[in-house]
Scaffold this motif. Structure first.
Motif, PDB file in Angstrom:
ATOM      1  N   ASN A 150     -33.150   0.834  11.227  1.00 22.70           N
ATOM      2  CA  ASN A 150     -33.528   2.658   9.946  1.00 22.70           C
ATOM      3  C   ASN A 150     -34.002   2.275   8.634  1.00 22.70           C
ATOM      4  O   ASN A 150     -34.212   2.952   7.229  1.00 22.70           O
ATOM      5  CB  ASN A 150     -32.223   3.571   9.424  1.00 22.70           C
ATOM      6  N   ASN A 175     -36.875   4.330   1.240  1.00 20.49           N
ATOM      7  CA  ASN A 175     -35.565   4.833   2.076  1.00 20.49           C
ATOM      8  C   ASN A 175     -34.288   5.200   1.517  1.00 20.49           C
ATOM      9  O   ASN A 175     -33.789   5.456   2.578  1.00 20.49           O
ATOM     10  CB  ASN A 175     -34.922   3.353   1.793  1.00 20.49           C
ATOM     11  N   ASN A 222     -33.576   9.902   1.839  1.00 22.35           N
ATOM     12  CA  ASN A 222     -33.360  10.534   3.776  1.00 22.35           C
ATOM     13  C   ASN A 222     -31.873  11.254   3.436  1.00 22.35           C
ATOM     14  O   ASN A 222     -31.154  10.261   3.334  1.00 22.35           O
ATOM     15  CB  ASN A 222     -33.790   9.191   4.714  1.00 22.35           C
ATOM     16  N   LYS A 239     -29.385  11.042   5.462  1.00 22.68           N
ATOM     17  CA  LYS A 239     -29.199  10.426   6.761  1.00 22.68           C
ATOM     18  C   LYS A 239     -28.680   9.095   6.399  1.00 22.68           C
ATOM     19  O   LYS A 239     -27.127   8.645   7.015  1.00 22.68           O
ATOM     20  CB  LYS A 239     -29.924  10.405   8.006  1.00 22.68           C
ATOM     21  N   TYR A 240     -29.247   8.589   5.248  1.00 23.72           N
ATOM     22  CA  TYR A 240     -29.034   7.297   4.569  1.00 23.72           C
ATOM     23  C   TYR A 240     -28.800   7.495   2.626  1.00 23.72           C
ATOM     24  O   TYR A 240     -29.428   6.667   2.349  1.00 23.72           O
ATOM     25  CB  TYR A 240     -29.973   6.592   5.424  1.00 23.72           C
TER      26      TYR A 240
END
Length: 514
Positions: A260, A285, A288, A290-291
């Motif tokens: 990811n 990166n 998001n 989610k991360y």
């Protein structure tokens, strides 16, 4: 001999499937030679951060420090005498023998070679305790031969005492070993040393699931890597070391370990044709949810000029404890969300005793970093409050955290007192000015800042001392307790005539100090 180099045969094989955290591109000729010759640190150099050093420029200083350590710490003063006797015995044996004493010649020549060559090539700054501690680790090789010669010298001396030599040798050996144990057992006992383990844990244990963690610094990187690789902790956290990202081989060999994560180009270096900037990396990166992305140890390179505040264009970091949350610069989050996130990330860490782990040890570094982590959030809240017209909620949270710090810190540094005093002063509520007076007074008693840089705080204390004196003369009740008035009088009387040598300036007067 040659067999000692056999592990190098394995390196190209291991390099074909580089493990997570593996260094270099070992399965190519150029990569292997780079590793073998230590080109990335400097061939025939120990330290890459001192490129202007000249070979041998600190030889005599380094030899003096070795002799000092060998004499006073390793052998309790007796060592040099027995060492010199042993050295003379070996030299005399080499000269007097018809055939060369191979063992004696090998011992003495290898010792001289190592001492001269290593101390000529070692360019670590010896005046910095941490680097000096690293330098000292390379003395173990020299110590092997030093103590062999010491033993030869001791055996020669004991032969001179006749029939009681065995008893003398036993008594001397037992006495010296017992004395060493008595003097150094506590400092050498590492049976309960878990400080670096817990230091790594405090950076990752409270991170959100699937977090991206961008770090800088050896002790952070290696402690986290150990926890993930050896202990199996938090495998969901994707941990990237910024220094390793700057090497051409990183994406080729390590990218496969980062699910990811999208690398915009081949190397983290915005000035190379095949490079990318940290801003580009974060755009791909860090946006998001989610991360969620975090930064520990600071940026490797500020892409915004320092005079404009530093950092990465398009992004802002929010202090939440040992790490900082990375968000888009335009993101506006409620104060309550920030405080809650910081509360979840507040580290729990048993600090190492400073008398056992002084400056120059990694444990000392973890101690400094822990208290810095605890200070980041209240400091950031204070600065945010000032930028937002003394936002009361932010000041109240900052005050609460500073009170906790004062309660927990064994030796609060001067800037904690200063910043806590500023918080209480800006709250402008009944009774808060007494806490402000107390903390400013303690700041004056502990600071190394010169009087000219503390004149505003000194004036506040001077005015309060004058006011308290007037209240006592009129027999009126003072608004602050006597312990506050007492520490204020002591701070003013001690500090007002102080003529300290000029120190390097910190922040502007009455400005929060990091």
């Amino acid at each position: 001999g040659i067999a000692g180099l056999s592990p190098y045969i394995y390196l190209p094989l291991a390099g074909r499937h580089a493990a997570f955290g593996g260094w270099g591109e070992l399965d190519t000729v150029d990569g292997f030679l780079t590793h073998f010759l230590r080109k990335e640190y400097g061939t025939f150099r120990l330290y890459s951060g001192n490129e202007n050093s000249k070979i041998g420029e600190q030889l005599w200083d380094a030899l003096f420090l070795y002799v000092k350590n060998f004499t006073f710490e390793s052998t309790l003063v007796t060592g040099p005498f027995f060492f010199l006797v042993g050295l003379l015995v070996v030299i005399a044996d080499c000269i007097s023998s018809r055939r060369l004493n191979t063992a004696g010649f090998a011992i003495t020549s290898s010792f001289v070679f190592y001492m001269v060559v290593f101390h000529c090539l070692s360019n670590l700054p010896l005046d910095q305790p941490l680097y000096f501690g690293v330098h000292m680790r390379f003395w173990m090789q020299a110590h092997i031969i030093s103590f062999m010669l010491l033993g030869i010298g001791a055996a020669k001396i004991w032969r001179c005492v006749g029939s009681i030599r065995n008893v003398a040798a036993a008594i001397t050996t037992i006495a010296m070993c017992s004395l060493q144990i008595g003097l150094h057992y506590r400092s050498m006992d590492q049976s309960q040393n878990r400080y670096v383990y817990r230091y790594g844990l405090m950076h990752i244990e409270n991170l959100p699931k699937n977090a991206i963690l961008i770090v800088k610094g050896d002790v952070i990187t290696n402690s986290i890597r150990y926890l993930q690789r050896c202990e199996g902790l938090r495998p969901d956290v994707q941990h990237l070391d910024q220094s390793m990202m700057t090497y051409e081989w990183f994406v080729k060999k390590q990218a496969r370990h980062f699910r990811n994560i999208k690398f915009p180009n081949e190397v983290y270096n915005p000035y190379k044709p095949n490079g990318y900037s940290m801003a580009t990396f974060l755009q791909k990166n860090a946006l998001n949810p989610k991360y969620p992305a975090f930064l520990c140890g600071g940026w490797y390179h500020d892409e915004i000029p320092a005079e404009m505040g530093g950092g990465i264009p398009g992004f802002r970091t929010w202090n939440v404890g040992p790490c900082e949350r990375i968000r888009a610069a335009q993101d506006v989050i409620p104060l309550s969300t920030w405080v809650k996130e910081a509360a979840n990330m507040t580290p729990s860490y048993e600090t190492p005793p400073e008398d056992k782990y002084p400056e120059g040890t990694w444990e000392y570094v973890t101690n400094v970093d822990y208290w810095a982590a605890r200070h980041k959030v209240p400091y950031s809240l204070l600065m945010w409050a000032i930028e937002n017209q003394d936002n009361r909620d932010a000041l109240m949270e900052s005050k609460r955290m500073y009170d906790d710090l004062m309660r927990l810190h064994p030796k609060p540094p001067d800037f904690l007192y200063k910043n806590a005093g500023i918080v209480y002063g800006r709250l402008r509520e009944p009774g808060n000015h007494c806490k402000m007076i107390k903390y400013f007074s303690l700041f004056l008693l502990n600071t190394l800042e010169v009087p000219s840089e503390t004149k505003d705080i000194l004036k506040i204390i001077k005015d309060y001392v004058k006011f308290d004196k007037q209240m006592k003369q009129t027999k009126a009740k003072s608004d602050c307790d006597e312990d506050v008035a007492s520490v204020a009088r002591r701070a003013y009387s001690i500090y007002k005539g102080k003529n300290s040598k000029k120190k390097s300036k910190k922040d502007g007067e009455n400005t929060p100090t990091r």
